[in-house]
Design a protein around this motif. Structure first.
Motif, PDB file in Angstrom:
ATOM      1  N   PRO A  12     -29.763 -12.629 -37.517  1.00 35.69           N
ATOM      2  CA  PRO A  12     -28.348 -12.956 -37.647  1.00 35.69           C
ATOM      3  C   PRO A  12     -27.518 -11.906 -38.407  1.00 35.69           C
ATOM      4  N   LEU A  13     -28.159 -10.798 -38.808  1.00 39.32           N
ATOM      5  CA  LEU A  13     -27.434  -9.772 -39.558  1.00 39.32           C
ATOM      6  C   LEU A  13     -26.154  -9.339 -38.846  1.00 39.32           C
ATOM      7  N   THR A  14     -26.241  -9.217 -37.532  1.00 43.26           N
ATOM      8  CA  THR A  14     -25.124  -8.648 -36.776  1.00 43.26           C
ATOM      9  C   THR A  14     -24.332  -9.694 -35.995  1.00 43.26           C
ATOM     10  N   SER A  15     -24.553 -10.984 -36.290  1.00 48.73           N
ATOM     11  CA  SER A  15     -23.806 -11.971 -35.498  1.00 48.73           C
ATOM     12  C   SER A  15     -22.419 -12.232 -36.084  1.00 48.73           C
ATOM     13  N   GLY A  16     -22.148 -11.768 -37.301  1.00 53.11           N
ATOM     14  CA  GLY A  16     -20.823 -11.957 -37.890  1.00 53.11           C
ATOM     15  C   GLY A  16     -19.955 -10.736 -37.714  1.00 53.11           C
ATOM     16  N   VAL A  17     -19.503 -10.159 -38.825  1.00 54.58           N
ATOM     17  CA  VAL A  17     -18.540  -9.059 -38.752  1.00 54.58           C
ATOM     18  C   VAL A  17     -19.194  -7.686 -38.688  1.00 54.58           C
ATOM     19  N   LEU A  18     -20.508  -7.619 -38.879  1.00 55.69           N
ATOM     20  CA  LEU A  18     -21.138  -6.316 -39.098  1.00 55.69           C
ATOM     21  C   LEU A  18     -21.808  -5.747 -37.846  1.00 55.69           C
ATOM     22  N   PRO A  19     -21.222  -4.700 -37.244  1.00 56.62           N
ATOM     23  CA  PRO A  19     -21.920  -4.044 -36.135  1.00 56.62           C
ATOM     24  C   PRO A  19     -23.142  -3.297 -36.660  1.00 56.62           C
ATOM     25  N   LYS A  20     -24.208  -3.245 -35.848  1.00 54.78           N
ATOM     26  CA  LYS A  20     -25.419  -2.571 -36.328  1.00 54.78           C
ATOM     27  C   LYS A  20     -25.147  -1.102 -36.655  1.00 54.78           C
ATOM     28  N   GLU A  21     -24.226  -0.494 -35.927  1.00 60.16           N
ATOM     29  CA  GLU A  21     -23.946   0.926 -36.157  1.00 60.16           C
ATOM     30  C   GLU A  21     -23.292   1.169 -37.510  1.00 60.16           C
ATOM     31  N   MET A  22     -22.804   0.103 -38.151  1.00 67.05           N
ATOM     32  CA  MET A  22     -22.159   0.239 -39.456  1.00 67.05           C
ATOM     33  C   MET A  22     -23.092  -0.147 -40.595  1.00 67.05           C
ATOM     34  N   LEU A  23     -24.373  -0.315 -40.283  1.00 66.56           N
ATOM     35  CA  LEU A  23     -25.335  -0.571 -41.358  1.00 66.56           C
ATOM     36  C   LEU A  23     -25.564   0.728 -42.132  1.00 66.56           C
ATOM     37  N   PRO A  24     -25.777   0.607 -43.445  1.00 61.35           N
ATOM     38  CA  PRO A  24     -26.092   1.822 -44.203  1.00 61.35           C
ATOM     39  C   PRO A  24     -27.507   2.291 -43.899  1.00 61.35           C
ATOM     40  N   VAL A  25     -27.651   3.601 -43.811  1.00 53.69           N
ATOM     41  CA  VAL A  25     -28.975   4.227 -43.674  1.00 53.69           C
ATOM     42  C   VAL A  25     -29.042   5.208 -44.840  1.00 53.69           C
TER      43      VAL A  25
END
Ligand code: G1P
Length: 281
Positions: A12-25
């Motif tokens: 569910p990490l990406t089911s709200g406002v957060l696109p996976k491409e905007m995750l910090p790496v």
């Protein structure tokens, strides 16, 4: 840069406002790392293909201008019809010449920033190719998750690039034409637009970029594949296990905090039963 996917493997990490491409790496966002990579390879104009749901975050974050004179434009993919369809959404904005396709969920560790894409563009130009792509060796049991190339007989294997004659999207392992998998970076001639328009839904009912590349190759286009070099690692941030590894890999290389994190991890792994104070003491 296609970055429209739903991030289903990260729910569910990406089911709200957060696109996976905007995750910090590590200390940069995944998309920032890819923008840095492309800028280092000499690219000055980037078209993001995003879904309407990602406009708020991605477009607001990057705006129209980045560092080093890089400019950004945005194309919308409203229906998730596949990677080929996502690329086709960028046609109006992509200009008249060949262009790079860099998948927004793949981040590269590279000894020379932008080196892989640069070699790809160089091989594409030198060979007067229509299709160029980065490839990596993948064990047979996992090859069916990728686009897989068919090297031309005597086509330069072992050198900086090899000639290819075909590419198949996610074949059954026994049908795979080689163990060389498409690795998230492509260069294509503008003839791809017409091939994409003619591409019908393929694997998983989606319009596959691989199928359009296949058409180009079957109609006489030259293909080159550039293998990942020493120290070049592709990180898929679209799944939790590989995302964790990507974060760890970049965090461990962080100039300020990498060494400390490494020490902490070693201590932690050696004394997994002691509490944090003791293991970091
Ligand atoms: C896409 C492409 C596939 C390629 C892979 C990794 O698949 O369709 O050909 O090998 O990226 O670059 P996906 O991972 O989106 O299913």
């Amino acid at each position: 840069m296609p970055a429209a996917g739903l991030g289903t493997r990260l729910r569910p990490l990406t089911s709200g406002v957060l696109p996976k491409e905007m995750l910090p790496v590590g200390r940069r966002l995944a998309l920032e790392r890819i923008v840095d990579e492309l800028a280092a390879s000499g690219i000055r104009r980037i078209v993001f293909v995003i879904s309407p749901a990602k406009e708020d975050t991605i477009r607001r974050h990057f705006g129209e201008r980045g560092a080093d004179g890089v400019t950004f434009a945005y194309a919308l993919q409203s229906e998730m019809r596949g990677l080929g369809d996502a690329v086709l959404r960028a046609e109006e904005l992509a200009g008249a010449g060949p262009f790079v396709v860099a998948l927004g969920d793949a981040v590269f560790e590279e000894p020379a920033p932008g080196g892989l894409t640069l070699r790809l563009v160089d091989a594409f130009s030198a060979q007067n190719a229509s299709v160029g792509l980065a490839v990596q060796r993948v064990p047979r049991e996992r090859i069916g998750r990728y686009g897989v190339v068919r090297p031309a007989p005597g086509g330069g294997a072992g050198g900086p690039f090899l000639a290819i004659t075909d590419i198949v999207e996610k074949p059954a392992p026994e049908d795979a034409p080689s163990d060389l998998a498409a690795a998230a970076r492509y260069v294509v001639a503008p003839g791809i637009w017409d091939c994409l328009r003619r591409t019908r839904p393929g694997k998983d009912g989606e319009i596959q970029l691989t199928d359009a590349l296949r058409t180009m190759l079957s109609e006489g286009g030259r293909g080159v594949a550039v293998p990942l070099g020493p120290g070049e690692v592709r990180h898929d941030i679209g799944g939790l296990d590989s995302y964790f590894r990507a974060f760890a890999a970049f965090a461990l290389r962080d100039e300020e905090h990498g060494a400390g994190l490494g020490q902490w991890l070693r201590a932690r792994l050696n004394h997994s039963d002691s509490d944090e104070e003791k293991s970091s003491a």
